[in-house]
Design a protein around this motif. Structure first.
Motif, short mmCIF file in Angstrom:
data_model
loop_
_atom_site.label_atom_id
_atom_site.label_comp_id
_atom_site.label_asym_id
_atom_site.label_seq_id
_atom_site.Cartn_x
_atom_site.Cartn_y
_atom_site.Cartn_z
N VAL A 10 1.02 -1.10 0.13
CA VAL A 10 -0.09 -0.10 0.09
C VAL A 10 0.83 1.30 0.14
O VAL A 10 0.57 2.36 -0.74
CB VAL A 10 -1.09 -0.04 1.19
N THR A 11 2.15 1.08 0.49
CA THR A 11 2.93 2.33 0.70
C THR A 11 3.45 2.81 -0.73
O THR A 11 3.25 3.81 -1.35
CB THR A 11 4.03 2.11 1.64
N LEU A 12 3.85 1.59 -1.61
CA LEU A 12 4.37 1.75 -2.73
C LEU A 12 3.17 2.26 -3.70
O LEU A 12 3.32 3.26 -4.59
CB LEU A 12 5.03 0.60 -3.47
N LYS A 13 2.09 1.60 -3.57
CA LYS A 13 0.83 2.09 -4.33
C LYS A 13 0.44 3.48 -4.16
O LYS A 13 0.16 4.44 -5.17
CB LYS A 13 -0.38 1.08 -4.22
N SER A 14 0.59 4.05 -2.91
CA SER A 14 0.35 5.17 -2.55
C SER A 14 1.32 6.34 -3.05
O SER A 14 0.93 7.58 -3.51
CB SER A 14 0.33 5.55 -1.31
N LEU A 15 2.68 6.10 -3.13
CA LEU A 15 3.56 7.18 -3.44
C LEU A 15 4.46 7.02 -4.49
O LEU A 15 5.04 7.75 -4.91
CB LEU A 15 4.52 7.02 -2.03
N LEU A 16 4.11 6.17 -5.38
CA LEU A 16 4.99 5.72 -6.49
C LEU A 16 4.21 6.63 -7.89
O LEU A 16 2.74 6.79 -7.67
CB LEU A 16 5.20 4.52 -7.28
N LEU A 17 5.21 7.47 -8.51
CA LEU A 17 4.44 8.24 -9.51
C LEU A 17 3.77 7.29 -10.66
O LEU A 17 4.18 5.94 -10.65
CB LEU A 17 5.77 9.09 -10.43
N PRO A 18 2.76 7.59 -11.53
CA PRO A 18 2.06 6.59 -12.36
C PRO A 18 2.99 5.80 -12.99
O PRO A 18 2.71 4.56 -13.24
CB PRO A 18 1.41 7.62 -13.31
#
Length: 132
Positions: A10-18
Motif C-alpha cells: 500500500v505504501t508503494l501504491k500510494s507514493l509511486l508516480l504513475p
C-alpha cells in the motif's frame, strides 16, 4: 545482498508516480533502502528498483532538504522542528504527533515512504539539533 526493511504494498501504491506504479509487481515483497548515499528507495528480490525520482514525495532518509517532511502526516519538517527549538528551547513535535496518533489520525502507511511511524525520525532530528 542488499539490506533494507520490509514495506507494505500500500505504501508503494500510494507514493509511486504513475509511470513507476505501472511497473509494480503486486505479488512480491518490497524493501526500503535507508542508505542516504543510495538513490534506490524500494527494491524486491528480483532486482526491480524504484529510485527517489519515482516517488511523489521526497524521502526523509535520502534528503538533506530542510523542507523535506520528517512527519508526512502532520507537516513537521526539519526546518519547522529546528525553528521551534531555536525559538523556544524545546520541541512539541513528539507530543503533537503522538496526540494525533492516539486520536487515530495518522496514515503513515500511505504518507510516509518508510510505511511506518515517523516518531523515531522526529526524535533523531530533535536530538541532533539540541546537541549542536
Amino acid at each position: 545482498a542488499a539490506r533494507g526493511f520490509g514495506v507494505g504494498l500500500v505504501t508503494l501504491k500510494s507514493l509511486l508516480l504513475p509511470q513507476a506504479l505501472a511497473k509494480l509487481n503486486s505479488t512480491v515483497s518490497y524493501y526500503m533502502c535507508p542508505n542516504k548515499a543510495c538513490h534506490v528507495v524500494y527494491f524486491d528480490d528480483s532486482g526491480q528498483i524504484y529510485k527517489t525520482t519515482d516517488l511523489k514525495v521526497p524521502v526523509f532518509q535520502k534528503s538533506d532538504d530542510e523542507d523535506c517532511p520528517v512527519c508526512y502526516c502532520f507537516g513537521w519538517t526539519r526546518r519547522r522542528i529546528k525553528r521551534e527549538i531555536d525559538e523556544t528551547g524545546t520541541s512539541t513535535a513528539i507530543a503533537d504527533i503522538s496526540a494525533h496518533v492516539k486520536a487515530g489520525r495518522c496514515a503513515c502507511e500511505v504518507n510516509n515512504p518508510q510505511g511506518s511511524c515517523c516518531l523515531a525520525n522526529v526524535a533523531s532530528v530533535i536530538s541532533a539539533h539540541l546537541a549542536r
